[in-house]
Design an enzyme around this catalytic site. Structure first.
Site, PDB file in Angstrom:
ATOM      1  N   SER A  70       0.833  -1.211   0.000  1.00  8.30           N
ATOM      2  CA  SER A  70       0.000   0.000   0.000  1.00  8.30           C
ATOM      3  C   SER A  70       0.862   1.254   0.000  1.00  8.30           C
ATOM      4  O   SER A  70       0.625   2.186  -0.772  1.00  8.30           O
ATOM      5  CB  SER A  70      -0.931   0.014   1.219  1.00  8.30           C
ATOM      6  N   GLN A 178       0.788  -8.963  -6.518  1.00  8.17           N
ATOM      7  CA  GLN A 178       0.367 -10.360  -6.704  1.00  8.17           C
ATOM      8  C   GLN A 178       1.324 -11.127  -7.620  1.00  8.17           C
ATOM      9  O   GLN A 178       1.282 -12.355  -7.661  1.00  8.17           O
ATOM     10  CB  GLN A 178      -1.048 -10.419  -7.289  1.00  8.17           C
ATOM     11  N   CYS A 323      -9.684  -6.988   1.723  1.00  6.92           N
ATOM     12  CA  CYS A 323      -9.899  -5.590   2.105  1.00  6.92           C
ATOM     13  C   CYS A 323     -11.364  -5.207   2.056  1.00  6.92           C
ATOM     14  O   CYS A 323     -11.807  -4.311   2.761  1.00  6.92           O
ATOM     15  CB  CYS A 323      -9.121  -4.680   1.178  1.00  6.92           C
TER      16      CYS A 323
HETATM   17  C1  PLP Z   1      -2.132  -7.049  -0.934  1.00  8.69           C
HETATM   18  C2  PLP Z   1      -2.096  -6.083  -2.052  1.00  8.69           C
HETATM   19  C3  PLP Z   1      -1.714  -4.747  -1.841  1.00  8.69           C
HETATM   20  C4  PLP Z   1      -1.416  -4.204  -0.476  1.00  8.69           C
HETATM   21  O1  PLP Z   1      -0.231  -4.699   0.056  1.00  8.69           O
HETATM   22  P1  PLP Z   1       0.023  -4.564   1.639  1.00  8.69           P
HETATM   23  O2  PLP Z   1       1.432  -5.001   1.826  1.00  8.69           O
HETATM   24  O3  PLP Z   1      -0.956  -5.472   2.298  1.00  8.69           O
HETATM   25  O4  PLP Z   1      -0.177  -3.125   1.983  1.00  8.69           O
HETATM   26  C5  PLP Z   1      -1.647  -3.904  -2.932  1.00  8.69           C
HETATM   27  N1  PLP Z   1      -1.940  -4.336  -4.174  1.00  8.69           N
HETATM   28  C6  PLP Z   1      -2.312  -5.608  -4.413  1.00  8.69           C
HETATM   29  C7  PLP Z   1      -2.588  -6.038  -5.809  1.00  8.69           C
HETATM   30  C8  PLP Z   1      -2.415  -6.522  -3.360  1.00  8.69           C
HETATM   31  O5  PLP Z   1      -2.787  -7.772  -3.610  1.00  8.69           O
END
Ligand code: PLP
Length: 394
Positions: A70, A178, A323
């Site tokens: 994030s 991902q 989320c």
């Molecule tokens: C999980 C995820 C995030 C956020 O990552 P965090 O480390 O949990 O903040 C952002 N983008 C995608 C595509 C995600 O799957």
């Protein structure tokens, strides 16, 4: 317990746990301290940076450690916007199905006067380089397209989009959270200027990630304070987590092919089995798809109820993304690929990893049809459909 929610988070690899605990036990100095003990920690930090960089084809100086995906997304977009603003460019291109870390940051930029254009993603959840090329204008400062979607698993043609952006001289950011550790990344060959990754999606610890910024792309700091990370991310580095991330990423990249093959085989069995459920539909691209992602809509069921009943059977799954669970809004991703609200509410995401087994897949394939049937039996809406008083949507 059957864990089938690897897109939400992954189990830490023993190698990463070991690297972290060793760091906490023996290298707990502050990397900014000048005495030898601090410099030992600085060395571990530098080595982690080199290893993360090597896994994605970057230079160590191009890697900034963050608190996760994030933060990396926020910093990438805000930095590119600041660079654009200086040159009078305020048009940003992204897609309708990005992660909220991207979409919500874009909302903020919109409030600051940027014009954000979200490309449609089509029924398979795909964006083409052609679409991007047609959308680029004189005043475009940034294209942000995710590498792979976290809900429906579609994998974007990142290298082609990168080439278009390079030709047009527009910065290209990709949220590769991902993809990292699961699909090959080569930032130079793929024309990527900014890339976000997060350790807990590839068997590393939570609360740590990285932002790759190509040399020459100036970052805006989100956190002011000390001079860590070249002044672009103040605060004493979370060294154990960073070291754990480097170990996890190296390990994931070293076994990427065999893990991907194994996981994709299980995924395909799951998709084939669940497709037999009447009035079901696979979400996402059947071909260009993350090796572990399975996402279905089942008409006449409510996703949350489905999850709770599966939980009773010891199966950890998700509807949409981690989320959005807890909110009543259907997934913005499923709406973006054109699923009607009613159908989008009946979604199930199962995301596999290399830890999953054939036997687990068989158990899931026994459980899901039973649970779907049970929920449909309880639904007055479903009864109407069966009796022909209402139309089936899928
Ligand atoms: C999980 C995820 C995030 C956020 O990552 P965090 O480390 O949990 O903040 C952002 N983008 C995608 C595509 C995600 O799957």
């Amino acid at each position: 317990m059957i864990y089938a929610d690897n897109a939400a988070t992954t189990r830490m690899s023993p190698g990463a746990v070991e690297a972290m605990t060793a760091c906490m036990r023996e290298r707990w100095g502050n990397p900014s301290s000048l005495y030898g003990f601090g410099q030992d920690a600085a060395e571990a930090l530098g080595s982690a940076r080199e290893r993360v960089a090597a896994c994605i084809g970057a230079q160590p100086r191009e890697i900034l450690f963050t608190s996760g995906g994030s933060e990396a997304d926020n910093q990438a977009l805000l930095s590119a916007a600041a660079l654009g603003e200086r040159r009078g460019k305020r048009h940003i291109i992204s897609t309708a199905f990005e992660h909220h870390a991207v979409l919500h940051t874009l909302k903020k930029l919109e409030q600051k006067g940027f014009e954000v254009e979200l490309l449609p993603v089509g029924p398979l959840g795909q964006v083409t380089a052609d679409q991007v090329e047609r959308a680029i204008r004189e005043d475009t400062c940034l294209v942000s397209v995710m590498y792979a979607n976290n809900e429906i698993g579609s994998v974007m043609p990142v290298a082609e989009i990168g080439q278009v952006c390079r030709e047009k001289g527009v910065l290209f950011h990709t949220d590769a959270v991902q993809a990292a550790g699961h699909l090959p990344i080569d930032v130079k060959a793929q024309g990527i200027d900014l890339l976000s990754l997060s350790a807990h999606k590839f068997h590393g610890p939570k609360g740590v990630g990285a932002l790759y910024a190509r040399k020459g792309v100036a970052l805006t700091g989100l956190i002011q304070g000390g001079g860590q990370e070249w002044g672009k991310r103040a605060g004493t580095e979370n060294l154990p987590a960073i070291v754990g991330m480097a170990a996890a990423l190296e390990e994931s990249c070293a076994h990427m092919e065999e893990n991907g093959r194994k996981t994709a085989t299980l995924r395909n069995q799951l998709i084939a089995g669940l497709s037999k459920i009447p009035h079901s539909a696979l979400n996402g691209d059947p071909v260009h798809r993350l090796p572990g992602n399975v996402n279905f809509c089942f008409e006449g069921v409510e996703g949350e109820s489905l999850l709770l009943l599966l939980d009773d059977l010891g199966i950890c799954a998700s509807s949409g993304s981690a989320c959005t669970s807890g909110s009543l809004e259907p997934s913005h991703v499923l709406l973006a690929i054109g699923r009607p609200h009613e159908v989008a509410h009946g979604s199930l995401r199962l995301t596999l990893g290399e830890d999953n087994t054939q036997q687990e897949v068989e158990e899931i394939l026994k459980a899901v049809p039973q649970v779907v049937a049970r929920l449909r039996d309880m639904s007055p809406l479903w009864e109407d459909k069966v009796e022909g008083k209402r139309a089936f949507l899928i």
